[in-house]
Design an enzyme around this catalytic site. Structure first.
Site, PDB file in Angstrom:
ATOM      1  N   CYS A 182     -25.625 -24.844 -14.719  1.00 10.85           N
ATOM      2  CA  CYS A 182     -25.968 -25.390 -13.403  1.00 10.85           C
ATOM      3  C   CYS A 182     -26.664 -24.365 -12.527  1.00 10.85           C
ATOM      4  O   CYS A 182     -27.389 -24.726 -11.600  1.00 10.85           O
ATOM      5  CB  CYS A 182     -24.725 -25.922 -12.703  1.00 10.85           C
ATOM      6  SG  CYS A 182     -23.462 -24.674 -12.414  1.00 10.85           S
ATOM      7  N   CYS A 208     -28.654 -29.220  -8.715  1.00  8.70           N
ATOM      8  CA  CYS A 208     -27.552 -28.272  -8.895  1.00  8.70           C
ATOM      9  C   CYS A 208     -27.590 -27.199  -7.816  1.00  8.70           C
ATOM     10  O   CYS A 208     -26.548 -26.731  -7.355  1.00  8.70           O
ATOM     11  CB  CYS A 208     -27.633 -27.623 -10.275  1.00  8.70           C
ATOM     12  SG  CYS A 208     -27.065 -28.658 -11.636  1.00  8.70           S
TER      13      CYS A 208
HETATM   14  S1  SF4 Z   1     -24.921 -31.678 -12.733  1.00 10.69           S
HETATM   15 FE1  SF4 Z   1     -26.407 -30.810 -11.315  1.00 10.69          FE
HETATM   16  S2  SF4 Z   1     -28.190 -32.213 -11.529  1.00 10.69           S
HETATM   17 FE2  SF4 Z   1     -26.426 -33.318 -12.332  1.00 10.69          FE
HETATM   18  S3  SF4 Z   1     -25.636 -34.507 -10.569  1.00 10.69           S
HETATM   19 FE3  SF4 Z   1     -24.473 -32.573 -10.721  1.00 10.69          FE
HETATM   20  S4  SF4 Z   1     -25.486 -31.201  -9.286  1.00 10.69           S
HETATM   21 FE4  SF4 Z   1     -26.937 -32.872  -9.753  1.00 10.69          FE
END
Ligand code: SF4
Length: 153
Positions: A138, A32
């Site tokens: 996030c 994230c």
């Molecule tokens: S929610 Fe966060 S951890 Fe999941 S794919 Fe998207 S950016 Fe990556």
């Protein structure tokens, strides 16, 4: 909507942090960070104020959401903080706004595909985000100390 901008991580950051595109499985916070937190921070640097669509009813972690938060040097405004699901529905009906097609399939909060599941009746709208983990946000709404941003009272 006019002047919509799509913000992405740089190819250099992705190559360095997530070269095989599996970071979400190993370290969701880092994933994230590179995909959301860093690009948004970069995009907002020249603005003194940002506006979000967060609402208190969406999750217990947002129940105390303030209308205004200090986000470092920037002010963050949450004009819909006090809206509930009925308010949203009424607004969408009045303005004939289309529903996201996944809402009909139980996705009341829609994030990245690998980290989002449908929610059941009685669950928080955001219960399907990072299901089965401790993660609930996030990170774009956390301060530098890792806490959810709040205006000092
Ligand atoms: S929610 Fe966060 S951890 Fe999941 S794919 Fe998207 S950016 Fe990556």
């Amino acid at each position: 909507m006019r002047n919509v901008r799509i913000v992405r991580p740089t190819p250099e950051d992705l190559a360095r942090v997530d070269p095989d595109d599996t970071l979400h499985q190993r370290d969701a916070d880092a994933c994230c960070d590179v995909r959301k937190v860093v690009p948004l921070d970069r995009a907002l640097r020249r603005y003194p104020v940002s506006i979000t669509g967060r609402k208190r009813f969406q999750a217990s972690t947002r129940a105390a959401l303030d209308l205004f938060e200090q986000d470092g040097e920037r002010l963050k405004v949450n004009p819909l903080a006090h809206w509930n699901a009925q308010d949203l529905k009424a607004y969408m009906d009045v303005h004939a706004l289309p529903r996201h097609p996944l809402v009909a399939k139980g996705f009341r909060s829609i994030g990245c595909r690998p980290c989002t599941t449908a929610v059941k009746d009685g669950e928080d709208d955001r219960a399907g985000r990072w299901r089965g983990t401790e993660k609930v946000e996030c990170g774009i709404h956390f301060g530098a100390d890792g806490r959810i941003l709040r205006v000092a009272s």
